[in-house]
Design an enzyme around this catalytic site. Structure first.
Site, short mmCIF file in Angstrom:
data_model
loop_
_atom_site.label_atom_id
_atom_site.label_comp_id
_atom_site.label_asym_id
_atom_site.label_seq_id
_atom_site.Cartn_x
_atom_site.Cartn_y
_atom_site.Cartn_z
N CYS A 42 0.78 -1.23 0.17
CA CYS A 42 -0.11 0.01 -0.02
C CYS A 42 0.94 1.21 0.05
O CYS A 42 2.18 1.31 0.34
CB CYS A 42 -0.97 0.05 1.20
SG CYS A 42 -2.00 1.44 1.40
N THR A 44 0.65 3.40 2.07
CA THR A 44 1.21 3.71 3.65
C THR A 44 2.55 2.94 3.78
O THR A 44 3.41 3.55 4.53
CB THR A 44 -0.06 3.26 4.33
OG1 THR A 44 -1.30 3.82 4.02
CG2 THR A 44 0.05 3.25 5.79
N HIS A 47 5.12 5.04 2.69
CA HIS A 47 5.49 6.16 3.74
C HIS A 47 6.26 5.54 4.90
O HIS A 47 7.26 5.93 5.29
CB HIS A 47 4.41 6.73 4.16
CG HIS A 47 3.51 7.74 3.11
ND1 HIS A 47 4.01 8.73 3.13
CD2 HIS A 47 2.32 7.35 2.73
CE1 HIS A 47 3.01 9.33 2.21
NE2 HIS A 47 2.16 8.44 2.05
N ILE A 179 -6.21 2.94 -6.38
CA ILE A 179 -7.51 3.22 -5.56
C ILE A 179 -8.36 3.99 -6.62
O ILE A 179 -9.67 3.78 -6.84
CB ILE A 179 -7.53 3.97 -4.41
CG1 ILE A 179 -6.86 2.94 -3.45
CG2 ILE A 179 -8.80 4.29 -3.95
CD1 ILE A 179 -6.45 3.55 -2.02
N ARG A 204 0.28 5.55 -15.39
CA ARG A 204 -1.00 5.43 -14.51
C ARG A 204 -2.38 5.46 -15.63
O ARG A 204 -3.23 4.81 -15.19
CB ARG A 204 -0.94 6.57 -13.37
CG ARG A 204 -0.14 6.10 -12.33
CD ARG A 204 -0.80 4.70 -11.58
NE ARG A 204 0.32 4.11 -10.55
CZ ARG A 204 0.42 4.62 -9.20
NH1 ARG A 204 -0.22 5.72 -8.84
NH2 ARG A 204 1.08 3.79 -8.53
N GLY A 267 -8.48 11.22 -0.95
CA GLY A 267 -6.92 11.62 -1.28
C GLY A 267 -6.44 12.46 0.21
O GLY A 267 -7.33 13.12 0.83
N ILE A 268 -5.41 12.28 0.69
CA ILE A 268 -4.79 12.83 1.89
C ILE A 268 -3.71 13.89 1.46
O ILE A 268 -2.67 13.45 0.96
CB ILE A 268 -4.22 11.94 2.81
CG1 ILE A 268 -5.23 10.81 3.05
CG2 ILE A 268 -3.67 12.55 4.07
CD1 ILE A 268 -4.74 9.66 4.06
N TYR A 291 -12.74 7.86 5.41
CA TYR A 291 -11.67 7.06 5.91
C TYR A 291 -11.89 5.89 6.08
O TYR A 291 -13.09 5.33 6.52
CB TYR A 291 -11.44 7.73 7.36
CG TYR A 291 -10.35 7.28 8.21
CD1 TYR A 291 -9.08 7.21 7.67
CD2 TYR A 291 -10.68 6.84 9.40
CE1 TYR A 291 -8.23 6.52 8.40
CE2 TYR A 291 -9.50 6.17 10.41
CZ TYR A 291 -8.48 5.91 9.50
OH TYR A 291 -7.41 5.40 10.47
#
Ligand code: NAD
Ligand code: ZN
Length: 345
Positions: A42, A44, A47, A179, A204, A267-268, A291
């Site tokens: 992911c 995440t 990160h 996503i 993409r 999106g963050i 979320y």
């Protein structure tokens, strides 16, 4: 079963993940032990690999990482009912508390005490995962382990996409990451009219067009006004899904929406970002923050749609044996992949 397992661990406060031997988790009375078969990488996890400011602030060291998985139940806690050894499953990686008003109202995904496996608690990049039985989602035979391993991000897409009615609507998605692409597939599946997806990365956009019937738009060289005219749309998009985390994308989306349009925002953005609120007010736009997944309504809908023709398989572009995890992370970090799945054998 040996008492040790392989696990991908954030072991040191620096870039990287390390394959280590770890004790197999001990389960409590309300838990199950899952033998992991496949996991998804992911954003995440990237990160956490990179050890950016968010990761350094959030992730305790050492920690077994990973939260996207499919596996098989190999042990049941003594209070567990309704599950059995050998059951194939995925599961909700958000561990919720049961005390809050939201939880007690059945809105588990809004519990403020949520903790994530692979982020705050030991995760799924391991041969074995301990998970509360409550979080287990059994997999029907039609859903294989590859798809089972990406139900977490597919669930993000389903949660976002089902936030607003899309039947017969014109839909804009910003961000053709895994996503965003899966959200495009859902928009098609539930009966949207035009589905436009934007990105700045040609690879993409090419993947998006291969996976699903969407109109890919590279916003570095194409104007959305021209796209709207070409599709013979009268005003703009009825529903927007922000899936890039990029400020410019949100601005473009607001600009391209109809009066009274609805935006679901997954999106963050990195830190605080400027927003033209007056534009949003004068266009009477509704924005909903999204979320995680609705626990467990998103899972129910997602599995039902997969059983009824929703096809996201081509979003998985790379598969690696877990011993080649470094190659898997490298391709994911290159931005040239869709989902990357690791096989735990
Ligand atoms: P990703 O980073 O793989 O994809 C984001 C895409 O946005 C990339 O392809 C990037 O090129 C594109 N992009 C960048 N600038 C753009 C612009 N100006 N216009 C259009 N596209 C642009 O991310 P993903 O894994 O697909 O996740 C999508 C987003 O959702 C990320 O921001 C992620 O952090 C977030 N997310 C949120 C939740 C949640 O619970 N809210 C959960 C998972 C992911
Ligand atoms: Zn994820």
């Amino acid at each position: 079963m040996s008492n040790e397992m392989k696990a991908l661990v954030k072991a040191r406060p620096e870039p990287g993940l390390w394959m280590e031997r770890r004790p197999v988790p001990e389960i409590g009375p309300d838990d199950v032990l899952i033998r992991i078969r496949k996991t998804g990488i992911c954003g995440t996890d990237i990160h956490i690999w990179n050890w950016d400011e968010w990761a350094a602030r959030t992730v305790p060291i050492p920690l077994v990482t990973g939260h996207e998985f499919a596996g098989e139940i190999v042990e049941l806690g003594r209070n567990v009912e309704g599950l059995s050894i050998g059951q194939r499953c995925s599961g909700e990686g958000h561990l919720i508390g049961k005390q809050s008003r939201q939880s007690r109202a059945g809105k588990f995904h809004l519990d403020p005490a949520t903790r994530g496996i692979g982020v705050n608690e030991p995760g799924a990049f391991a041969q074995y995962l301990r998970l509360p039985a409550f979080n287990v989602v059994p997999l029907p035979d039609e859903i294989d382990d590859d798809i089972g391993a990406i139900l977490d991000p597919l669930g993000n897409a389903v949660h976002t996409a089902l936030s607003f009615d899309m039947v017969g609507e014109d839909v804009m998605i910003t961000g053709a990451g895994p996503i965003g692409i899966m959200a495009g597939a859902i928009a098609r599946h539930v009966g949207a009219r035009h589905v436009v997806i934007t990105d700045v990365n040609p690879a993409r956009l090419a993947l998006a067009a291969e996976v699903v019937d969407v109109v890919p738009v590279n916003v570095t060289d194409e104007d959305l006004k021209d796209v709207i005219a070409r599709l013979k749309m009268k005003q703009g998009f009825d529903v927007g899904m922000e899936m890039s985390g990029n400020q410019a994308a949100l601005d473009q989306m607001v600009e391209a929406m109809v009066m009274g349009g609805r935006i679901a925002m997954l999106g963050i953005p990195p830190g605080k970002s400027p927003v033209d609120w007056s534009r949003i007010v004068f266009k009477a736009i509704t924005i909903k923050g999204v979320y995680g997944r609705e626990i467990f309504e998103t899972w129910y809908k997602m599995i039902a749609m997969l059983q009824n023709g929703l096809d996201v398989r081509k979003v998985i572009t790379h598969r690696f044996d877990v011993d080649e995890f470094e190659a898997g992370f490298a391709v994911m970090r290159s931005g040239k992949s869709g989902k990357v799945v690791l096989d735990w054998g």
